[in-house]
Design an enzyme around this catalytic site. Sequence first.
Site, short mmCIF file in Angstrom:
data_model
loop_
_atom_site.label_atom_id
_atom_site.label_comp_id
_atom_site.label_asym_id
_atom_site.label_seq_id
_atom_site.Cartn_x
_atom_site.Cartn_y
_atom_site.Cartn_z
N LEU A 121 12.99 2.51 0.36
CA LEU A 121 13.98 1.56 0.91
C LEU A 121 14.74 0.91 -0.23
O LEU A 121 14.14 0.49 -1.23
CB LEU A 121 13.26 0.49 1.74
CG LEU A 121 12.71 0.96 3.08
CD1 LEU A 121 11.76 -0.09 3.65
CD2 LEU A 121 13.84 1.26 4.05
N HIS A 152 -0.35 4.31 3.03
CA HIS A 152 -0.22 5.27 1.93
C HIS A 152 -1.53 6.06 1.79
O HIS A 152 -2.62 5.46 1.80
CB HIS A 152 0.08 4.53 0.62
CG HIS A 152 0.32 5.45 -0.52
ND1 HIS A 152 1.48 6.17 -0.67
CD2 HIS A 152 -0.49 5.82 -1.56
CE1 HIS A 152 1.40 6.92 -1.76
NE2 HIS A 152 0.20 6.73 -2.32
N ASP A 185 7.25 -3.81 -1.52
CA ASP A 185 8.14 -4.58 -2.39
C ASP A 185 9.21 -3.63 -2.93
O ASP A 185 9.36 -2.52 -2.42
CB ASP A 185 7.35 -5.32 -3.49
CG ASP A 185 6.72 -4.38 -4.50
OD1 ASP A 185 6.97 -3.16 -4.43
OD2 ASP A 185 5.98 -4.87 -5.38
C1 GAR Z 1 0.61 9.83 6.20
O1 GAR Z 1 -0.50 10.38 5.54
C2 GAR Z 1 1.20 8.71 5.36
O2 GAR Z 1 0.26 7.97 4.67
C3 GAR Z 1 2.05 9.51 4.40
O3 GAR Z 1 2.68 10.46 5.23
C4 GAR Z 1 1.76 10.83 6.27
C5 GAR Z 1 2.49 10.76 7.59
O4 GAR Z 1 1.71 11.29 8.61
N1 GAR Z 1 2.98 8.65 3.74
C6 GAR Z 1 3.27 8.76 2.44
O5 GAR Z 1 2.84 9.65 1.74
C7 GAR Z 1 4.22 7.70 1.92
N2 GAR Z 1 4.24 7.72 0.49
P1 GAR Z 1 2.18 11.16 10.14
O6 GAR Z 1 3.65 11.55 10.19
O7 GAR Z 1 1.32 12.15 10.85
O8 GAR Z 1 1.94 9.74 10.56
#
Ligand code: GAR
Length: 197
Positions: free
Chosen positions: A92, A108, A140
């Site tokens: 963002l 995360h 942040d």
């Molecule tokens: C999740 O593991 C989330 O933590 C990760 O993307 C996946 C989404 O899964 N996010 C990141 O890596 C952000 N840096 P989903 O679409 O099945 O909820």
Amino acid sequence: MLKIVVLISGSGSNVRALLEAAADVAFPARIVAVGSDNDADGLAHAEEFGVPTFVVPPGSFDSREAWGTELVTNIQGWTPDLVVCAGFMRILPANAVRALSPNLINVHPALLPLFPGAHAVREALAAGVTETGATMHIVDEGIDTGPVITQTVVAVEPGDTEATLHERIKIVERALLVQTVRDIALAHINLKELARS
Ligand code: GAR
């Protein structure tokens, strides 16, 4: 009742977990809208639960800031108390973070501050750690650098691939997300205080 807007980019298993939790009248939060940066598969979960969706693709704007302004306008149109990034794979811009934080949280797939960024599971495996996990944190202006709210550890098993490890982390993430939102709604977690510490 805490009003939530959730932002996603992909399959949306985390937002589905929250939609299922919030379908219980005893749950202290409601999802008022689900937004995305693309026509994500996960938007179908919101539609199934009768929750409105919106898409704000960054490619339609001249700058990241202009995209951020439009995204915030869409979000604030729902007057949420909390914005949850659940698999939202865009950084963002600062103007959006300033408008929404500290009531802006992210899930995360690693034990931050270890392995920030978009390839956390792959990087944890490559580093040879024996345990990793899931983190909820306040967003942040940095990349996954905001104050940690809650974490759960997941063991790395022999023979794990990025896919098998990520699947086990996602099971834990879904529970952590639902519990964290519940705790924020019940004022057991105070984001303003956490952001100051
Ligand atoms: C999740 O593991 C989330 O933590 C990760 O993307 C996946 C989404 O899964 N996010 C990141 O890596 C952000 N840096 P989903 O679409 O099945 O909820």
